[in-house]
Enzyme design. Structure first.
Site, PDB file in Angstrom:
ATOM      1  N   LYS A  87     -25.685   5.892  56.161  1.00 24.55           N
ATOM      2  CA  LYS A  87     -24.284   5.993  56.576  1.00 24.55           C
ATOM      3  C   LYS A  87     -23.563   6.942  55.625  1.00 24.55           C
ATOM      4  O   LYS A  87     -23.574   6.751  54.401  1.00 24.55           O
ATOM      5  CB  LYS A  87     -23.672   4.586  56.516  1.00 24.55           C
ATOM      6  CG  LYS A  87     -22.544   4.337  57.454  1.00 24.55           C
ATOM      7  CD  LYS A  87     -22.228   2.853  57.448  1.00 24.55           C
ATOM      8  CE  LYS A  87     -20.950   2.555  58.143  1.00 24.55           C
ATOM      9  NZ  LYS A  87     -20.529   1.168  57.902  1.00 24.55           N
TER      10      LYS A  87
HETATM   11  C1  E4P Z   1     -18.692  -0.478  60.110  1.00 22.64           C
HETATM   12  O1  E4P Z   1     -19.520   0.370  60.166  1.00 22.64           O
HETATM   13  C2  E4P Z   1     -17.384  -0.299  59.445  1.00 22.64           C
HETATM   14  O2  E4P Z   1     -17.557  -0.044  58.099  1.00 22.64           O
HETATM   15  C3  E4P Z   1     -16.553  -1.508  59.696  1.00 22.64           C
HETATM   16  O3  E4P Z   1     -16.620  -1.814  61.069  1.00 22.64           O
HETATM   17  C4  E4P Z   1     -15.119  -1.388  59.222  1.00 22.64           C
HETATM   18  O4  E4P Z   1     -14.417  -2.503  59.681  1.00 22.64           O
HETATM   19  P1  E4P Z   1     -12.994  -2.944  59.096  1.00 22.64           P
HETATM   20  O5  E4P Z   1     -11.972  -1.970  59.565  1.00 22.64           O
HETATM   21  O6  E4P Z   1     -12.777  -4.315  59.673  1.00 22.64           O
HETATM   22  O7  E4P Z   1     -13.140  -2.967  57.608  1.00 22.64           O
END
Ligand code: E4P
Length: 217
Positions: A87
């Site tokens: 990622k």
């Molecule tokens: C996933 O890949 C993201 O990092 C995550 O969904 C972020 O979510 P949040 O906005 O609830 O922190």
């Protein structure tokens, strides 16, 4: 649409996996910190444990912001297991890193995406997944689902293969709306996945059926 769970919590990952509908896991540094994981060895071990629990794509996020260090981090993550997806944040060096990983056979998830322009760049760099943050867009007064529609339209018209991974899901209706908008994947908290189950008429109907079943038991 594939279902990923958006957590680093092993109990929640197991619970979702036991449903038999889980296709993968996403994590981020905040989710890892929430589980009290400290140090690179513990981080690597945690990703390995998740890979052993779930047979699906597991996103492991780099925590550096320069090209060279992102590549080093990503290579280490990718070596943990064949299902690891690196990622990478939507920044200038992130685009370069996405392209490098693509050229070297390492799958990627471009994170922190908030606009169609960013999604185009991620696709051009060959990202496996692009992660628009639905909930955070809604929080800022815009419409996260509208962005999913827009990216879907652009990717279809342009023939981009990058999969749209709707992230930052806040509640069950986000999942339904993402499915409607053509997201390829939704990464969700366990509560939102379980929320899809619920309907009061199901509970009332089941109670009635079970009561009536006693009459012929
Ligand atoms: C996933 O890949 C993201 O990092 C995550 O969904 C972020 O979510 P949040 O906005 O609830 O922190």
């Amino acid at each position: 649409m594939k279902f990923f769970i958006d957590t680093a919590n092993l109990d929640q990952i197991k619970e979702a996996n036991d449903l038999g509908i889980l296709d993968g896991v996403t994590t981020n540094p905040s989710l890892m910190a929430k589980e009290g994981i400290k140090g690179i060895d513990a981080v690597m071990q945690h990703y390995k444990t998740i890979c052993e629990l779930v047979d699906g794509d597991i996103s492991a996020e780099v925590v550096s912001t320069d090209f060279a260090t992102m590549i080093e981090e990503g290579k280490k993550f990718a070596a943990i297991h064949k299902n690891i997806v690196v990622k990478v944040p939507m920044i200038k060096d992130g685009i370069k890193a996405l392209k490098w990983f693509t050229d070297n056979g390492i799958r990627t998830n471009c994170t922190l995406v908030f606009s169609a322009g960013q999604a185009i760049l991620a696709a051009k760099a060959g990202a496996t997944y692009v992660s628009p943050f639905i909930g955070r867009i809604d929080d800022s007064g815009w419409d996260g689902i509208e962005l999913i529609h827009q990216i879907r339209q652009i990717y279809s018209v342009q023939g981009f293969n990058t999969e749209i991974l709707a992230a930052s899901i806040r509640y069950p209706n986000h999942i339904i709306k993402c499915a409607e908008a053509g997201a390829d994947v939704c990464t969700c908290p366990l509560s939102s996945i379980l929320g899809l189950l619920k309907h009061p008429l199901t509970d009332i109907g089941l109670a009635q059926f079970l009561e009536d079943a006693k009459k012929f038991a």
